[in-house]
Design a protein around this motif. Structure first.
Motif, PDB file in Angstrom:
ATOM      1  N   LYS A  56      74.414 105.419  13.737  1.00  0.00           N
ATOM      2  CA  LYS A  56      74.025 106.490  12.818  1.00  0.00           C
ATOM      3  C   LYS A  56      73.430 105.935  11.531  1.00  0.00           C
ATOM      4  N   ASN A  57      74.041 104.892  10.983  1.00  0.00           N
ATOM      5  CA  ASN A  57      73.551 104.251   9.761  1.00  0.00           C
ATOM      6  C   ASN A  57      73.442 102.751  10.000  1.00  0.00           C
ATOM      7  N   PRO A  58      72.344 102.294  10.545  1.00  0.00           N
ATOM      8  CA  PRO A  58      72.197 100.872  10.912  1.00  0.00           C
ATOM      9  C   PRO A  58      72.354  99.958   9.694  1.00  0.00           C
ATOM     10  N   PRO A  59      73.276  98.974   9.777  1.00  0.00           N
ATOM     11  CA  PRO A  59      73.463  98.055   8.646  1.00  0.00           C
ATOM     12  C   PRO A  59      72.420  96.944   8.619  1.00  0.00           C
ATOM     13  N   VAL A  60      71.731  96.734   9.724  1.00  0.00           N
ATOM     14  CA  VAL A  60      70.763  95.644   9.818  1.00  0.00           C
ATOM     15  C   VAL A  60      69.490  96.009   9.057  1.00  0.00           C
ATOM     16  N   PRO A  61      69.048  95.158   8.130  1.00  0.00           N
ATOM     17  CA  PRO A  61      67.811  95.458   7.388  1.00  0.00           C
ATOM     18  C   PRO A  61      66.579  95.317   8.278  1.00  0.00           C
ATOM     19  N   ALA A 284      61.218  92.097  30.131  1.00  0.00           N
ATOM     20  CA  ALA A 284      61.863  91.244  31.129  1.00  0.00           C
ATOM     21  C   ALA A 284      62.504  90.047  30.438  1.00  0.00           C
ATOM     22  N   TYR A 285      63.524  89.491  31.094  1.00  0.00           N
ATOM     23  CA  TYR A 285      64.237  88.324  30.541  1.00  0.00           C
ATOM     24  C   TYR A 285      63.305  87.119  30.438  1.00  0.00           C
ATOM     25  N   VAL A 286      63.403  86.416  29.302  1.00  0.00           N
ATOM     26  CA  VAL A 286      62.580  85.227  29.073  1.00  0.00           C
ATOM     27  C   VAL A 286      63.424  83.968  29.029  1.00  0.00           C
ATOM     28  N   GLU A 287      64.443  83.954  28.151  1.00  0.00           N
ATOM     29  CA  GLU A 287      65.259  82.752  27.987  1.00  0.00           C
ATOM     30  C   GLU A 287      66.532  83.086  27.210  1.00  0.00           C
ATOM     31  N   ASP A 288      67.471  82.133  27.214  1.00  0.00           N
ATOM     32  CA  ASP A 288      68.671  82.237  26.390  1.00  0.00           C
ATOM     33  C   ASP A 288      68.360  81.670  25.000  1.00  0.00           C
ATOM     34  N   VAL A 289      68.821  82.357  23.970  1.00  0.00           N
ATOM     35  CA  VAL A 289      68.604  81.902  22.595  1.00  0.00           C
ATOM     36  C   VAL A 289      69.917  82.017  21.829  1.00  0.00           C
ATOM     37  N   GLU A 290      69.938  81.454  20.628  1.00  0.00           N
ATOM     38  CA  GLU A 290      71.105  81.552  19.747  1.00  0.00           C
ATOM     39  C   GLU A 290      70.653  82.032  18.380  1.00  0.00           C
ATOM     40  N   VAL A 291      71.308  83.065  17.876  1.00  0.00           N
ATOM     41  CA  VAL A 291      70.986  83.637  16.569  1.00  0.00           C
ATOM     42  C   VAL A 291      72.263  83.688  15.735  1.00  0.00           C
ATOM     43  N   LYS A 292      72.316  82.915  14.666  1.00  0.00           N
ATOM     44  CA  LYS A 292      73.478  82.864  13.765  1.00  0.00           C
ATOM     45  C   LYS A 292      74.768  82.597  14.531  1.00  0.00           C
ATOM     46  N   MET A 416      44.216  96.408  11.726  1.00  0.00           N
ATOM     47  CA  MET A 416      45.413  95.791  11.138  1.00  0.00           C
ATOM     48  C   MET A 416      46.479  95.656  12.213  1.00  0.00           C
ATOM     49  N   PHE A 417      47.516  94.856  11.935  1.00  0.00           N
ATOM     50  CA  PHE A 417      48.669  94.814  12.832  1.00  0.00           C
ATOM     51  C   PHE A 417      49.946  94.786  12.010  1.00  0.00           C
ATOM     52  N   VAL A 418      51.015  95.235  12.637  1.00  0.00           N
ATOM     53  CA  VAL A 418      52.307  95.332  11.971  1.00  0.00           C
ATOM     54  C   VAL A 418      53.319  94.463  12.696  1.00  0.00           C
ATOM     55  N   ASN A 419      54.164  93.812  11.911  1.00  0.00           N
ATOM     56  CA  ASN A 419      55.256  93.000  12.445  1.00  0.00           C
ATOM     57  C   ASN A 419      56.561  93.620  11.952  1.00  0.00           C
ATOM     58  N   GLU A 420      57.216  94.349  12.832  1.00  0.00           N
ATOM     59  CA  GLU A 420      58.478  95.015  12.494  1.00  0.00           C
ATOM     60  C   GLU A 420      59.625  94.104  12.910  1.00  0.00           C
ATOM     61  N   THR A 421      60.384  93.611  11.936  1.00  0.00           N
ATOM     62  CA  THR A 421      61.424  92.618  12.218  1.00  0.00           C
ATOM     63  C   THR A 421      62.793  93.114  11.765  1.00  0.00           C
ATOM     64  N   ALA A 422      63.806  92.672  12.493  1.00  0.00           N
ATOM     65  CA  ALA A 422      65.197  92.986  12.138  1.00  0.00           C
ATOM     66  C   ALA A 422      66.086  91.878  12.677  1.00  0.00           C
ATOM     67  N   THR A 423      66.969  91.369  11.832  1.00  0.00           N
ATOM     68  CA  THR A 423      67.921  90.333  12.229  1.00  0.00           C
ATOM     69  C   THR A 423      69.296  90.729  11.736  1.00  0.00           C
ATOM     70  N   ILE A 424      70.285  90.541  12.559  1.00  0.00           N
ATOM     71  CA  ILE A 424      71.653  90.927  12.220  1.00  0.00           C
ATOM     72  C   ILE A 424      72.076  90.279  10.906  1.00  0.00           C
ATOM     73  N   ASP A 425      72.740  91.046  10.050  1.00  0.00           N
ATOM     74  CA  ASP A 425      73.180  90.517   8.763  1.00  0.00           C
ATOM     75  C   ASP A 425      74.387  89.620   8.942  1.00  0.00           C
ATOM     76  N   ASP A 426      74.718  88.847   7.919  1.00  0.00           N
ATOM     77  CA  ASP A 426      75.778  87.838   8.022  1.00  0.00           C
ATOM     78  C   ASP A 426      77.141  88.454   8.306  1.00  0.00           C
TER      79      ASP A 426
END
Length: 530
Positions: A56-61, A284-292, A416-426
């Protein structure tokens, strides 16, 4: 029974029980099944669910980075040459997207919500000031008018063309970034408004999109089936669209990209409905990654999403009218956006036919900067990081009756093009790591039991060997003591010499009985001295 023997027997019994129970739990996957069942019940869009509030209120910027293509040789292009552009930006805005008017439907199995989006400029993440920086780009209102007049009589178009030229309006325009993005009063649209009041005299790529929503959504909560968690049931009251030329292309599939069902598999395809693209796309699945410190699966649109229908027949439905298809890597969306012939693609025509890339100088597509991808934590289905990248283009071609276009080579021109990004906060990442650690420990509890059983088995072997060694030492000590006693007795014993002569009876005492033959007398030494 000694204490050592009791310890060995007790260790053996405990070890056997741990190994049997642990192996049985591993084979039956009891704890994993229990966790999966709990996740399927807990991860839902219900008020009691822990996921509901973050939905309802996403904390991720979320940040929107806008890049523009500044046209450096407009005269050369109008004379029949190749266009040359230079990328400028980014101009970054923080995006806020709370859910509003949330209403549960059909006993909590569905939820209605609006998702208005508002944008706030972020100077420290931007390359310049959008209200100061000026760019030259295609005059989209003018192209939209030319496209609309294609259906008019040939004799009408030259007169309209001369009138537009008298207003000083050209195919290319020079405006500030802010004007092009958020809107300005266009002189051509203002003239048209006098004839058609329903026409808006303002134009901007994001005009009337700050503080507004993309439509009314009804989502599945996942209460009945966890695989339906977050999936769109209806959009603006529709379960399918009517713009495209096939039923499959008109389907509204998947979620809006904010949530996905738990227990994601590498082999499955994930569907997202993009209202701004007027269609659903699959990843489709590409690869395993690690984020924070969080393990995630990366999903991205495969090459066949925007592939030419000749190579991927399922895309034939996106050709409108049927059979009127563009090449690989581009999609004409003017069917759902009245006016200009708008075409969408990935930035710099990434994954597109080389013909589109080579038609304009200044483009350099690459995976790192222009790929759209989504990193999902597979157990919970929570997006950890996302990059949605899309480019807005317009078709420029010759239009009979408009002399300024007579030398133009048909080009899908980048705007023009847009890059919409979001990464989980700490903070959210820390909570996610803690949750995953608990889930890992619980799911691997049977392995811990087996491991403890193996350790006790090693202890049992050590105790058994030491007990065996102790018994051998005791036997060795008993043998040594017996041998020592025997040796001591031998040293304390004397033997008399064997006599070869017959004893003289006269020399023998009177009371000594006579014996025939030789004899050996064994007597203590002290007795001989008496």
């Amino acid at each position: 029974m000694t204490r050592r023997s009791c310890a060995i027997y007790a260790t053996g019994i405990v070890c056997a029980h741990l190994l049997i129970v642990g192996i049985a739990l591993v084979v039956a996957q009891v704890f994993q099944t229990m966790i999966n069942s709990r996740l399927k019940k807990e991860i839902t869009l219900t008020e009691k669910s822990q996921m509901f509030e973050s939905w309802k209120n996403p904390p991720v910027p979320v940040y929107m980075e806008y890049y523009f293509f500044n046209v450096t040789n407009p005269e050369e292009f109008l004379a029949g040459g190749k266009a040359s552009v230079k990328q400028i930006g980014p101009y970054t805005y923080r995006e806020y997207r709370p859910r509003e008017n949330v209403t549960f439907l059909e006993n909590g199995t569905k939820v209605y919500a609006l998702n208005p989006k508002s944008f706030v400029f972020v100077p420290e993440k931007s390359a310049g000031d959008p209200e100061v920086d000026i760019i030259r780009t295609v005059n989209i209102p003018f192209v939209a008018v030319m496209n609309e007049l294609n259906s008019y009589s040939f004799y009408v178009r030259p007169m309209v063309s001369m009138y537009i030229s008298s207003l000083g309006i050209d195919i290319f325009m020079t405006r500030t970034v802010h004007e092009i993005l958020w809107g300005f009063k266009d002189p051509l649209l203002s003239k048209i408004r006098r004839l058609k009041p329903e026409v808006d005299e303002y134009f901007g790529l994001m005009w009337k999109k700050n503080g507004t929503h993309e439509g009314e959504f009804v989502f599945h909560t996942g209460e009945q089936n966890y695989l339906d968690y977050g999936k769109i049931d209806t959009w603006n009251g529709l379960r399918k669209m009517s713009w495209w030329s096939s039923n499959q292309s008109n389907m509204i599939n998947g979620t809006d990209g904010a949530v996905f069902h738990p227990l994601i598999d590498r082999n499955e395809l994930l569907y997202i409905f993009a209202a701004d693209l007027c269609r659903s796309i699959h990843l489709a699945y590409v690869e395993d990654v690690e984020v924070k410190g969080i393990q995630a699966y990366r999903f991205a649109p495969p090459n066949d999403v925007l592939m030419n229908p000749k190579e991927n027949p399922t895309n034939a439905g996106f050709c409108v009218p049927a059979g009127d298809c563009l090449g690989t890597g581009v999609l004409k969306v003017s069917v759902c956006r009245e006016g200009a012939p708008i075409v969408v693609s990935f930035p710099h025509f990434y994954q597109a036919d080389p013909a589109y890339i080579n038609a304009v100088d200044g483009l350099n597509p690459n995976k790192e900067e222009h790929e759209t991808y989504l990193d999902l934590q597979p157990t919970t289905g929570v997006p950890i990081r996302a990059c949605k990248r899309a480019q807005l283009n317009i078709i420029l071609k010759r239009v009979p009756g408009f002399p300024k276009t007579k030398l133009i080579n048909e080009t899908v021109f980048p705007i023009m093009f847009v890059n919409e990004t979001a990464t989980i906060d700490d903070d959210s990442a820390s909570q996610m790591r803690t949750l995953l650690l608990i889930l890992t420990l619980v799911s691997n509890f049977p392995l811990l039991i087996v491991g403890l059983g193996i350790i006790l088995l090693l202890v049992l072997v050590v105790l058994f060997c030491r007990n065996r060694q102790k018994k051998n030492e005791v036997k060795r000590i008993d043998f040594t003591e017996a041998f020592h006693s025997f040796t001591t007795a031998k040293d304390d014993t004397a033997y008399t010499q064997v006599s070869d002569k017959l004893d003289d009876s006269s020399e023998k005492p009177a009371n000594q009985p006579m014996k025939n033959g030789s004899y050996i007398a064994m007597s203590p030494v002290e007795a001989q001295k008496c």
